[in-house]
Design a protein around this motif. Structure first.
Motif, PDB file in Angstrom:
ATOM      1  N   ALA A  20       0.830  -1.208   0.000  1.00  0.00           N
ATOM      2  CA  ALA A  20       0.000   0.000   0.000  1.00  0.00           C
ATOM      3  C   ALA A  20       0.864   1.259   0.000  1.00  0.00           C
ATOM      4  O   ALA A  20       2.033   1.234   0.389  1.00  0.00           O
ATOM      5  CB  ALA A  20      -0.919  -0.005   1.228  1.00  0.00           C
ATOM      6  N   GLU A  21       0.285   2.351  -0.426  1.00  0.00           N
ATOM      7  CA  GLU A  21       0.948   3.654  -0.481  1.00  0.00           C
ATOM      8  C   GLU A  21       1.677   3.965   0.824  1.00  0.00           C
ATOM      9  O   GLU A  21       1.121   3.814   1.908  1.00  0.00           O
ATOM     10  CB  GLU A  21      -0.099   4.729  -0.752  1.00  0.00           C
ATOM     11  N   GLY A  22       2.950   4.347   0.715  1.00  0.00           N
ATOM     12  CA  GLY A  22       3.730   4.768   1.868  1.00  0.00           C
ATOM     13  C   GLY A  22       4.404   3.659   2.655  1.00  0.00           C
ATOM     14  O   GLY A  22       5.171   3.941   3.571  1.00  0.00           O
ATOM     15  N   GLU A  23       4.151   2.409   2.312  1.00  0.00           N
ATOM     16  CA  GLU A  23       4.759   1.299   3.050  1.00  0.00           C
ATOM     17  C   GLU A  23       6.211   1.075   2.638  1.00  0.00           C
ATOM     18  O   GLU A  23       6.667   1.565   1.610  1.00  0.00           O
ATOM     19  CB  GLU A  23       3.975   0.010   2.813  1.00  0.00           C
ATOM     20  N   ILE A  24       6.916   0.300   3.455  1.00  0.00           N
ATOM     21  CA  ILE A  24       8.260  -0.167   3.129  1.00  0.00           C
ATOM     22  C   ILE A  24       8.151  -1.668   2.899  1.00  0.00           C
ATOM     23  O   ILE A  24       7.637  -2.395   3.742  1.00  0.00           O
ATOM     24  CB  ILE A  24       9.257   0.130   4.259  1.00  0.00           C
ATOM     25  N   VAL A  25       8.621  -2.113   1.733  1.00  0.00           N
ATOM     26  CA  VAL A  25       8.534  -3.515   1.347  1.00  0.00           C
ATOM     27  C   VAL A  25       9.941  -4.090   1.258  1.00  0.00           C
ATOM     28  O   VAL A  25      10.833  -3.474   0.676  1.00  0.00           O
ATOM     29  CB  VAL A  25       7.822  -3.663  -0.018  1.00  0.00           C
ATOM     30  N   VAL A  43       3.856   1.359  -3.613  1.00  0.00           N
ATOM     31  CA  VAL A  43       4.053   2.154  -2.392  1.00  0.00           C
ATOM     32  C   VAL A  43       4.252   3.631  -2.700  1.00  0.00           C
ATOM     33  O   VAL A  43       4.158   4.472  -1.810  1.00  0.00           O
ATOM     34  CB  VAL A  43       5.224   1.618  -1.527  1.00  0.00           C
ATOM     35  N   GLY A  44       4.556   3.965  -3.955  1.00  0.00           N
ATOM     36  CA  GLY A  44       4.677   5.362  -4.357  1.00  0.00           C
ATOM     37  C   GLY A  44       5.902   6.048  -3.792  1.00  0.00           C
ATOM     38  O   GLY A  44       6.736   5.436  -3.122  1.00  0.00           O
TER      39      GLY A  44
END
Length: 87
Positions: A20-25, A43-44
């Motif tokens: 999702a937007e803003g997450e760290i993967v 994540v953008g």
């Protein structure tokens, strides 16, 4: 039932799409970096996608793919064994 390798591959791609937007993967064993690129787009610019791999060749390929795609919120790093039994 599908072979284990195919089931793992399907779940890995599913997880990349779920970012999702803003997450760290974090992608362990990122290989050529395809799932890292998918995650980075999901994540953008406020998020990050980090790929770890044990081989320099795969890291170089993943970095090249990220550069070719113009994706800036990715980082590829070596995955090294540490501690007892490390090579």
């Amino acid at each position: 039932m599908a072979p284990l390798r195919d089931r793992v591959r399907a779940r890995h791609a599913e997880a990349a799409r779920a970012a999702a937007e803003g997450e760290i993967v974090l992608d362990l064993g990122c290989g050529a970096g395809a799932d890292v690129l998918i995650s980075a787009r999901r994540v953008g610019p406020r998020g990050k996608a980090i790929g770890l791999d044990m081989t320099d060749e795969m890291l170089a390929l993943a970095r090249r793919h990220a550069a070719d795609a113009g994706v800036e919120n990715v980082r590829h790093q070596p995955l090294r064994r540490q501690g007892r039994g490390a090579a």
